[in-house]
Design an enzyme around this catalytic site. Structure first.
Site, PDB file in Angstrom:
ATOM      1  N   CYS A  99       8.248   2.918  -9.047  1.00  0.00           N
ATOM      2  CA  CYS A  99       7.682   1.695  -8.459  1.00  0.00           C
ATOM      3  C   CYS A  99       7.263   1.912  -7.007  1.00  0.00           C
ATOM      4  O   CYS A  99       6.426   1.181  -6.499  1.00  0.00           O
ATOM      5  CB  CYS A  99       8.682   0.561  -8.564  1.00  0.00           C
ATOM      6  SG  CYS A  99      10.300   0.957  -7.858  1.00  0.00           S
ATOM      7  N   ASP A 145      13.746   5.213  -9.640  1.00  0.00           N
ATOM      8  CA  ASP A 145      13.639   4.310  -8.494  1.00  0.00           C
ATOM      9  C   ASP A 145      14.620   4.821  -7.440  1.00  0.00           C
ATOM     10  O   ASP A 145      15.448   5.700  -7.726  1.00  0.00           O
ATOM     11  CB  ASP A 145      14.026   2.885  -8.961  1.00  0.00           C
ATOM     12  CG  ASP A 145      13.948   1.834  -7.855  1.00  0.00           C
ATOM     13  OD1 ASP A 145      13.242   2.068  -6.850  1.00  0.00           O
ATOM     14  OD2 ASP A 145      14.604   0.774  -7.997  1.00  0.00           O
ATOM     15  N   GLN A 157       6.019  -6.037 -11.006  1.00  0.00           N
ATOM     16  CA  GLN A 157       5.984  -4.574 -11.131  1.00  0.00           C
ATOM     17  C   GLN A 157       5.841  -4.177 -12.607  1.00  0.00           C
ATOM     18  O   GLN A 157       5.142  -3.213 -12.947  1.00  0.00           O
ATOM     19  CB  GLN A 157       7.265  -3.974 -10.543  1.00  0.00           C
ATOM     20  CG  GLN A 157       7.364  -2.467 -10.641  1.00  0.00           C
ATOM     21  CD  GLN A 157       6.462  -1.740  -9.661  1.00  0.00           C
ATOM     22  OE1 GLN A 157       6.428  -2.062  -8.488  1.00  0.00           O
ATOM     23  NE2 GLN A 157       5.720  -0.757 -10.153  1.00  0.00           N
ATOM     24  N   HIS A 177      12.112  -7.568 -11.241  1.00  0.00           N
ATOM     25  CA  HIS A 177      10.865  -7.312 -10.503  1.00  0.00           C
ATOM     26  C   HIS A 177       9.697  -7.438 -11.507  1.00  0.00           C
ATOM     27  O   HIS A 177       9.063  -6.455 -11.879  1.00  0.00           O
ATOM     28  CB  HIS A 177      10.925  -5.907  -9.899  1.00  0.00           C
ATOM     29  CG  HIS A 177       9.911  -5.650  -8.826  1.00  0.00           C
ATOM     30  ND1 HIS A 177       9.054  -6.621  -8.345  1.00  0.00           N
ATOM     31  CD2 HIS A 177       9.620  -4.519  -8.132  1.00  0.00           C
ATOM     32  CE1 HIS A 177       8.272  -6.090  -7.410  1.00  0.00           C
ATOM     33  NE2 HIS A 177       8.598  -4.825  -7.264  1.00  0.00           N
ATOM     34  N   ARG A 229      -0.636  -2.803  -9.160  1.00  0.00           N
ATOM     35  CA  ARG A 229       0.105  -3.978  -8.702  1.00  0.00           C
ATOM     36  C   ARG A 229      -0.873  -5.099  -8.338  1.00  0.00           C
ATOM     37  O   ARG A 229      -0.649  -6.264  -8.640  1.00  0.00           O
ATOM     38  CB  ARG A 229       0.955  -3.643  -7.465  1.00  0.00           C
ATOM     39  CG  ARG A 229       2.058  -2.614  -7.658  1.00  0.00           C
ATOM     40  CD  ARG A 229       3.118  -3.061  -8.624  1.00  0.00           C
ATOM     41  NE  ARG A 229       3.606  -4.399  -8.344  1.00  0.00           N
ATOM     42  CZ  ARG A 229       4.421  -4.737  -7.311  1.00  0.00           C
ATOM     43  NH1 ARG A 229       4.874  -3.803  -6.504  1.00  0.00           N
ATOM     44  NH2 ARG A 229       4.808  -5.988  -7.124  1.00  0.00           N
ATOM     45  N   ARG A 285      10.008 -13.251  -2.503  1.00  0.00           N
ATOM     46  CA  ARG A 285      10.775 -11.999  -2.621  1.00  0.00           C
ATOM     47  C   ARG A 285      12.073 -12.175  -1.849  1.00  0.00           C
ATOM     48  O   ARG A 285      12.040 -12.553  -0.678  1.00  0.00           O
ATOM     49  CB  ARG A 285       9.998 -10.803  -2.057  1.00  0.00           C
ATOM     50  CG  ARG A 285      10.918  -9.610  -1.776  1.00  0.00           C
ATOM     51  CD  ARG A 285      10.217  -8.342  -1.392  1.00  0.00           C
ATOM     52  NE  ARG A 285       9.569  -7.730  -2.537  1.00  0.00           N
ATOM     53  CZ  ARG A 285       9.183  -6.450  -2.574  1.00  0.00           C
ATOM     54  NH1 ARG A 285       9.395  -5.666  -1.533  1.00  0.00           N
ATOM     55  NH2 ARG A 285       8.593  -5.962  -3.639  1.00  0.00           N
TER      56      ARG A 285
HETATM   57  N1  NVA Z   1      15.157  -1.183  -6.423  1.00  0.00           N
HETATM   58  C1  NVA Z   1      14.237  -1.226  -5.308  1.00  0.00           C
HETATM   59  C2  NVA Z   1      12.863  -1.574  -5.775  1.00  0.00           C
HETATM   60  C3  NVA Z   1      11.824  -1.567  -4.692  1.00  0.00           C
HETATM   61  C4  NVA Z   1      10.451  -1.934  -5.199  1.00  0.00           C
HETATM   62  C5  NVA Z   1      14.743  -2.225  -4.284  1.00  0.00           C
HETATM   63  O1  NVA Z   1      15.153  -3.326  -4.679  1.00  0.00           O
HETATM   64  O2  NVA Z   1      14.756  -1.896  -3.091  1.00  0.00           O
HETATM   65  N1   CP Z   2       7.038  -1.486  -5.650  1.00  0.00           N
HETATM   66  C1   CP Z   2       7.168  -2.421  -4.705  1.00  0.00           C
HETATM   67  O1   CP Z   2       7.558  -3.564  -4.957  1.00  0.00           O
HETATM   68  O2   CP Z   2       6.794  -2.011  -3.460  1.00  0.00           O
HETATM   69  P1   CP Z   2       6.974  -2.832  -2.101  1.00  0.00           P
HETATM   70  O3   CP Z   2       8.457  -2.924  -1.842  1.00  0.00           O
HETATM   71  O4   CP Z   2       6.246  -2.029  -1.073  1.00  0.00           O
HETATM   72  O5   CP Z   2       6.386  -4.200  -2.278  1.00  0.00           O
END
Ligand code: NVA
Ligand code: CP
Length: 331
Positions: free
Chosen positions: A270, A229, A136, A133, A315, A106
């Protein structure tokens, strides 16, 4: 279907059949888990979990899923490893490939996880980048399948910042699986035109469609799923909040939007979500800008139309399916 040895970097790399296979495998694994059937066929294997951004769901999902499958896990955060500072991605990939059977990453640019996969000799799984992602998406598709009994033909309206990881990924997921995707936001936040064109071609062949609109009511009319989101994603500067609040507030998911969508519509997100003042950021935003809810109202978030916690649980089941399919090639 055999996905053994494959990376899982973005949904564009997978056919509709492969995606449906992973969703169905996750459904089977979920059922097994509920029945307490052991599934530790990957005993003796180990996976590395690299997180350059924070996480609750993704990290826990990889750890619990790996442990259920009998595997060991090693968590690496940016402050506790050499990655990027003293060691390149290419070198890290080759070092970890000698010790682990799979690597989750990540972080920031998609090109980083693509480079990691290029140099690793074991499967690499994308746990979120700025652009995509994909794990997800599998959870979202499983949730939609569980709720509606089908995926093809479902109408999904995405509100908010549609040009980041979630907007891009949902557009690709809808295109591949024959769903109807509408990005419902200000034009500035429409997804990248090149990706839109690519998705339009994929959608046309799969029986779906891609629509972009600035009209919140037209865009959500008759939607089966209303999705949103956070307005500011991880890694973006906090100075951007003021602009995002001003530009995206017309696209907040509230009761009016859900009523406009229709009785059978569901709400998805998400997570994490800013729907109340029970977070540091939420409280800070109220102090600075005087608003108590951001991308979704607390009323919608807590309503019976909201599938967010089922989605979060999924998830884990879907990440388990990805690891099992790419490491063992079978269920
Ligand atoms: N768009 C958000 C998704 C988090 C799961 C981020 O990148 O922070
Ligand atoms: N939805 C998601 O990816 O959550 P986290 O950032 O908690 O992993």
């Amino acid at each position: 279907m055999n996905l053994k040895g494959r990376d899982f970097l973005k949904l564009l790399d997978f056919t509709a059949e492969e995606i449906f296979y992973l969703v169905d495998l996750a459904a089977k694994l979920k059922e097994k888990k509920k029945k307490g059937v052991p599934m530790d066929s990957l005993r003796g294997k180990n996976v590395a979990l690299i997180f350059e951004k924070t996480s609750t769901r993704t990290r826990c999902s990889f750890e619990v899923a790996a442990h259920d499958l009998g595997m060991g896990t090693t968590y690496l955060d940016p402050s506790a490893s050499q990655i990027g500072k003293k060691e390149s991605i290419a070198d890290t990939a080759r070092v970890l490939s000698g010790m682990f059977e799979g690597i989750e990453y990540r972080g920031y640019g998609q090109e980083i996880v693509e480079e990691l996969a290029e140099y690793a000799s074991v499967p690499v799984w994308n746990g979120l980048t700025n652009e995509f992602h994909p794990t997800q998406m599998l959870a979202d598709l499983l949730t939609i399948q569980e709720h509606f009994g089908r995926i093809r033909g479902i109408r999904l309206a995405y509100m908010g910042d549609a040009r980041y990881n979630m907007g891009n990924s949902l557009m690709v997921a809808c295109a591949r699986t024959g769903m109807h995707f509408t990005a419902c936001t200000s034009q500035k936040y429409f997804p990248d035109p090149v990706l839109v064109e690519q998705c339009r071609e994929i959608a046309a062949a799969a029986g779906g469609s891609i629509t972009l609109t600035e009209d919140a009511l037209a865009g959500t009319k008759g939607a089966d799923v209303v999705y949103t989101d956070v307005w500011v994603s991880m890694g973006e500067p906090k100075e951007i909040w003021e602009e995002r609040i001003r530009e995206l507030s017309p696209y907040r998911v509230d009761r009016g939007i859900m009523e406009n969508a229709g009785e059978g519509a569901v709400f998805m997100h998400c997570l994490p979500a800013f729907h109340d003042l029970k977070t540091e950021t939420g409280a800070q935003i109220e102090k600075s800008f005087g608003i108590r809810e951001m991308e979704v109202t607390d009323e919608v978030f807590e309503s019976s139309q909201s599938l967010v916690f089922q989605e979060a649980e999924n998830r884990m089941h879907t990440i388990k399916a990805v690891m099992l399919a790419t490491l063992a090639g079978e269920d």
